[in-house]
Design a protein around this motif. Structure first.
Motif, PDB file in Angstrom:
ATOM      1  N   ALA A   1      91.078 -41.155  -8.859  1.00  0.00           N
ATOM      2  CA  ALA A   1      89.975 -40.748  -9.734  1.00  0.00           C
ATOM      3  C   ALA A   1      88.689 -41.459  -9.333  1.00  0.00           C
ATOM      4  O   ALA A   1      87.587 -40.919  -9.466  1.00  0.00           O
ATOM      5  N   GLN A   2      88.827 -42.669  -8.822  1.00  0.00           N
ATOM      6  CA  GLN A   2      87.643 -43.430  -8.432  1.00  0.00           C
ATOM      7  C   GLN A   2      86.928 -42.840  -7.224  1.00  0.00           C
ATOM      8  O   GLN A   2      85.737 -43.068  -7.029  1.00  0.00           O
ATOM      9  N   LYS A   3      87.659 -42.099  -6.408  1.00  0.00           N
ATOM     10  CA  LYS A   3      87.010 -41.504  -5.242  1.00  0.00           C
ATOM     11  C   LYS A   3      85.963 -40.492  -5.672  1.00  0.00           C
ATOM     12  O   LYS A   3      84.867 -40.428  -5.102  1.00  0.00           O
ATOM     13  N   THR A   4      86.288 -39.709  -6.685  1.00  0.00           N
ATOM     14  CA  THR A   4      85.288 -38.773  -7.203  1.00  0.00           C
ATOM     15  C   THR A   4      84.162 -39.517  -7.901  1.00  0.00           C
ATOM     16  O   THR A   4      82.994 -39.124  -7.802  1.00  0.00           O
ATOM     17  N   MET A   5      84.504 -40.579  -8.627  1.00  0.00           N
ATOM     18  CA  MET A   5      83.446 -41.406  -9.236  1.00  0.00           C
ATOM     19  C   MET A   5      82.486 -41.897  -8.159  1.00  0.00           C
ATOM     20  O   MET A   5      81.262 -41.889  -8.339  1.00  0.00           O
ATOM     21  N   GLY A   6      83.048 -42.355  -7.033  1.00  0.00           N
ATOM     22  CA  GLY A   6      82.201 -42.853  -5.950  1.00  0.00           C
ATOM     23  C   GLY A   6      81.310 -41.778  -5.372  1.00  0.00           C
ATOM     24  O   GLY A   6      80.131 -42.024  -5.071  1.00  0.00           O
ATOM     25  N   ILE A   7      81.852 -40.559  -5.209  1.00  0.00           N
ATOM     26  CA  ILE A   7      81.060 -39.454  -4.657  1.00  0.00           C
ATOM     27  C   ILE A   7      79.925 -39.070  -5.606  1.00  0.00           C
ATOM     28  O   ILE A   7      78.772 -38.853  -5.183  1.00  0.00           O
ATOM     29  N   ILE A   8      80.233 -38.964  -6.896  1.00  0.00           N
ATOM     30  CA  ILE A   8      79.184 -38.612  -7.862  1.00  0.00           C
ATOM     31  C   ILE A   8      78.132 -39.707  -7.927  1.00  0.00           C
ATOM     32  O   ILE A   8      76.915 -39.430  -7.984  1.00  0.00           O
ATOM     33  N   THR A   9      78.568 -40.953  -7.909  1.00  0.00           N
ATOM     34  CA  THR A   9      77.619 -42.072  -7.915  1.00  0.00           C
ATOM     35  C   THR A   9      76.735 -42.034  -6.677  1.00  0.00           C
ATOM     36  O   THR A   9      75.516 -42.252  -6.758  1.00  0.00           O
ATOM     37  N   LEU A  10      77.337 -41.737  -5.525  1.00  0.00           N
ATOM     38  CA  LEU A  10      76.558 -41.619  -4.286  1.00  0.00           C
ATOM     39  C   LEU A  10      75.535 -40.497  -4.399  1.00  0.00           C
ATOM     40  O   LEU A  10      74.378 -40.642  -3.965  1.00  0.00           O
TER      41      LEU A  10
END
Length: 423
Positions: A193-202
């Motif tokens: 789930a954090q991978k998508t969090m990282g992409i959205i944050t980026l």
């Protein structure tokens, strides 16, 4: 701080769609062995996994920070690059789901991101050191570590249970499987789930909404956790079938050892920010558990298909991401064409999947319209034979003095027939 633009909004929605596909693509990681051994009913298993994925999304942000500020150089990065990366990741996820291969959603995302960034800004935009230390090395090491740990844990469980009642032991390990499957689901939430969090944050950083180096906002954490939980509940039955019927035969003891080993590896990697593939870790632990029981056979033909898919994931998603970026950098019409191709590709794959539907009602059936996941085990190969030769026999092994041969509890006259689940 700028407002969210239309393009940025599209990227956020696309990222959540990827998160959704990640959820149903990886449900098998936690629940394939639990479903195939009968420890939980299919729908109950995926519902439990969905809830724990959501909870796990709130436990850490280390992996999200690795993605949002470690793999590529944020300077000069455009929002459409992230959109192109997601297109590559989603299409690869859907394609491997169609053919029932448990490939890595994580590597699909990384491949799409790297390919799109290289097309946009060149190779200098990639932090090679981070890619090697936090993506490639864990991809090689984690499945091996989890597999060896599962093999040793399997041997230990059989040794501990050698003098106990086999029926009671199997029942206890089925209960243990439920707990360990829950732990895998929790670990999956902390990592994937954090991978998508990282992409959205980026994406928010490139759009000027967040400052460089910022942590994911709470609404990003909630939305990413919810999306992956919904995808998990959908089931991903095609991949569950492959992992539940095609790799090896597991008794409840082995399923417990496999899931516990996998969960430990995933949670440890999440804590230190390694964005490994939960699919590879769980598959490695399943094969290790299969080799940990004397007489266990790993179906290397299925495993080889998985290995090929793992090797192709990064470059294949990278090529699609690069092609999508070539279109998006042409302007608004390029973004529109890319979005259309994504929707058309997803619709085509979904239509093809309807020709041979697999769901919770038939995921454990022996044969589905020519599906070969449930075929009898292939003969033991060199690796299986060598490991099995030095592996202690399963608990309950007895010796028949008349024929001077070793019989397992499953073949001894006084024992109930053992029925190990196929995984």
């Amino acid at each position: 701080m700028e407002h969210i633009t239309l393009l940025l909004g599209i990227v956020i929605v696309t990222a959540l769609v990827f998160d959704f596909t990640n959820g149903f693509h990886d449900t098998a990681n936690a629940m394939a062995t639990t479903i195939s051994t009968g420890a939980l009913k299919p729908k109950t298993a995926v519902a439990m996994s969905a809830v724990l994925n959501l909870v796990g999304a709130f436990l850490s942000v280390e992996v999200a920070k690795t993605i949002s500020g470690g793999i590529i150089n944020e300077d000069g990065l455009k929002t459409e690059v992230i959109f192109a990366a997601l297109v590559g990741a989603i299409l690869w996820n859907l394609l491997t789901w169609l053919v029932g291969l448990p490939s890595s959603s994580s590597h699909a995302l990384f491949g799409g991101l790297i390919g799109a960034a290289v097309m946009s800004m060149g190779w200098s935009s990639i932090d090679g050191g981070t890619v090697v230390t936090k993506i490639l090395l864990p991809a090689v090491a984690a499945p091996l570590v989890a597999g060896i740990a599962a093999m040793l844990a399997t041997r230990l469980t059989y040794k501990i249970g050698s003098r106990t009642d086999q029926k009671a032991t199997a029942k206890g390990y089925r209960a243990g499987q439920i707990a360990s499957a829950g732990l895998v689901s929790l670990a999956h939430g902390t990592n994937d789930a954090q991978k998508t969090m990282g992409i959205i944050t980026l994406a928010l950083i490139t759009g000027g909404v967040l400052d460089p180096g910022a942590n994911p906002p709470m609404w990003v954490i909630v939305s990413a956790g919810t999306a992956i939980a919904l995808g998990t509940y959908l089931g991903g039955w095609r991949i569950i079938r492959t992992m539940g019927k095609g790799l090896t035969e597991l008794a409840p003891q082995q399923g417990f050892a496999a899931q516990t080993s996998a969960a430990t590896a995933i949670l440890a990697s999440s804590h230190i920010g390694f964005s490994l593939s939960t699919t590879q870790v769980c598959s490695g632990s399943v094969m290790g558990a299969g080799l940990g029981r004397k007489g266990g056979v790993v179906r290397w033909s299925t495993a080889t298909r998985m290995f090929v898919a793992w090797g192709l994931t990064l470059p294949a998603a990278g090529l699609v991401g690069a092609a999508a970026e070539f279109l998006t950098k042409q302007g608004t019409w390029g973004v529109a064409v890319t979005a259309f191709l994504l929707i058309a590709g997803a619709a085509t794959i979904w239509a093809l999947s309807r020709r041979n539907s697999i769901d919770h009602t038939n995921v454990t059936d022996d044969d589905i319209d020519g599906d070969t996941a449930g075929v009898p085990a292939e003969p033991a190969g060199v690796v299986t034979t060598a490991i099995a030769a030095v592996t202690p026999p399963p608990a309950g092994t007895v010796v028949d003095p008349d024929v001077k041969t070793t019989l397992s509890a499953s073949t001894a006259p006084s024992a109930e027939p053992a029925r190990p689940a196929t995984v």
